[in-house]
Write an enzyme that holds these catalytic residues in place. Structure first.
Site, mmCIF file in Angstrom:
data_model
loop_
_atom_site.group_PDB
_atom_site.id
_atom_site.type_symbol
_atom_site.label_atom_id
_atom_site.label_comp_id
_atom_site.label_asym_id
_atom_site.label_seq_id
_atom_site.Cartn_x
_atom_site.Cartn_y
_atom_site.Cartn_z
ATOM 1 N N TRP A 55 -11.056 6.475 -1.448
ATOM 2 C CA TRP A 55 -10.400 7.613 -0.440
ATOM 3 C C TRP A 55 -10.016 8.633 -1.388
ATOM 4 O O TRP A 55 -10.224 9.606 -0.827
ATOM 5 C CB TRP A 55 -9.137 6.741 0.233
ATOM 6 N N ASP A 111 -2.092 11.206 -0.118
ATOM 7 C CA ASP A 111 -2.272 10.408 1.101
ATOM 8 C C ASP A 111 -1.801 9.155 1.095
ATOM 9 O O ASP A 111 -1.972 8.349 0.159
ATOM 10 C CB ASP A 111 -3.925 10.296 1.110
ATOM 11 N N LYS A 145 -1.983 1.846 10.181
ATOM 12 C CA LYS A 145 -1.848 0.942 9.229
ATOM 13 C C LYS A 145 -0.253 0.450 9.102
ATOM 14 O O LYS A 145 0.085 -0.665 9.370
ATOM 15 C CB LYS A 145 -2.319 1.098 7.823
#
Length: 360
Positions: free
Chosen positions: A102, A171, A195
């Site tokens: 990511w 992030d 999430k």
């Protein structure tokens, strides 16, 4: 109804109490004779949800005055580009810590916008978070970007760097509100909701209000943070239902006793699983370096691919969902987000013990 043991990495488990509340209100929201999905985003009913959700998040993150919550769309993946578009101005460098898939995606998008710099990087083949002492930030950095939790690798920052006057950006899609942190160290935090915050469809940005003062005027309207800031995230139709669900999830976190209580529960859940892995005599092997282990995504493997396939088949037969590793790396992964109950993790531990007994 029998609920699955849901270990999906995202979209992920939602608290049962939240789902039941949403079920109760889906046809008639607070007696208005309509679903929240049917009302205008300019209505007082929705604006109350919009404002309350922002305040709840700021409260749970324990942020001081001067921060604002924005509701956007496009997931964290759009933020990979939107962030440098707004902050990576001429003469500046976007500085990134490379920790996995990511972080790499964020870096690749930033390269399309301007000059980038790798402040530190995980060693090749070792799933870990670089030591803070390894991070080198150039003087002309527009920001330092970190990915607080790598869902694929199963690694997580245990502490965050002090960047001084250079904005620290993160992030936090997969671990926001999973543990207490000093959120005031960050100038901007972004997170896809699917999430720990709610369902997919809304992306949360929490940032210092003055961060966007020097954004280029050439950025398209919908990719400009100031558009959302000036319009209270109501410039265009927001993802109303997803924001409503985030509202319910934040209230649920508060009802659990806040982030500190949620963190305690999360550590108890993952300790259960890591203990089984570590005491299996090599039958199971955790993939992440111990000092970088995530409390959100437990990654592990068995001795052979055939054993992993057998385990996943047994898990499916017993009502477990989402235990396969990411398609890019394979192996196994249990995502133990806030809403995953202790009972599910205990059931997984029992399954791991039983599988080792019969196959070890």
């Amino acid at each position: 109804m029998t609920r699955a043991y849901n270990f999906n990495a995202g979209p992920a488990a939602l608290p049962l109490e939240v789902l039941q509340k949403a079920q109760e209100e889906i046809v008639d929201f607070k007696g208005i004779g309509m679903s929240i999905m049917e009302v205008s985003h300019r209505s007082k009913e929705y604006e109350a949800v919009n404002d309350e959700t922002q305040q709840l998040l700021l409260e749970l993150l324990e942020l001081p005055a001067g921060y604002k919550v924005l509701f956007l769309q496009g997931g964290a993946s759009t933020q990979f580009a939107m962030l440098p578009m707004n902050l990576l101005t001429a003469g500046k460098v976007g500085s990134y810590v490379m920790t996995g898939s990511w972080a790499e995606k964020a870096i690749q998008e930033a390269k399309l916008i301007g000059e980038t710099h790798i402040a530190a990087s995980s060693k090749e083949g070792v799933l870990h978070i670089p030591a803070l002492s390894e991070i080198e930030i150039p003087e002309n950095a527009a920001y330092l970007h970190v990915t607080s939790n790598e869902t694929i690798a199963g690694t997580q920052y245990q502490e965050f760097p002090d960047t001084g006057s250079i904005p620290l950006v993160s992030d936090m899609s997969s671990d926001i509100l999973s543990r207490r942190i000093d959120a005031s160290k960050f100038s901007l935090i972004y997170a896809g909701a699917q999430k720990n915050l709610g369902p997919s469809g809304v992306t949360i940005v929490v940032a210092k209000e003055d961060l966007f003062n020097n954004a280029p005027k050439t950025i398209p309207t919908m990719l400009r943070y100031s558009t959302y800031l000036k319009n209270n995230s109501l410039y265009n139709t927001p993802p109303v239902y997803s924001i409503y669900m985030v509202n319910l999830v934040l209230k649920w976190v508060k009802e659990q006793g806040g982030v500190a209580a949620v963190e305690k529960a999360n550590r108890e859940k993952t300790d259960l699983i890591y203990n089984v892995l570590d005491n299996s005599g090599g039958f199971y092997e955790g993939l992440a370096q111990k000092d970088s282990r995530s409390i959100m995504n437990v990654t592990f493997k068995l001795q052979t691919e055939e054993l992993e396939k057998e385990f996943l088949a047994l898990a499916k037969k017993n009502g477990f969902v989402g235990l396969g590793g990411h398609r890019s790396v394979g192996h196994l992964r249990a995502s133990t987000y806030n809403a995953v109950p202790y009972a599910s993790c205990k059931a997984l531990v029992d399954l791991l013990d039983e599988f080792k007994r019969t196959h070890g």
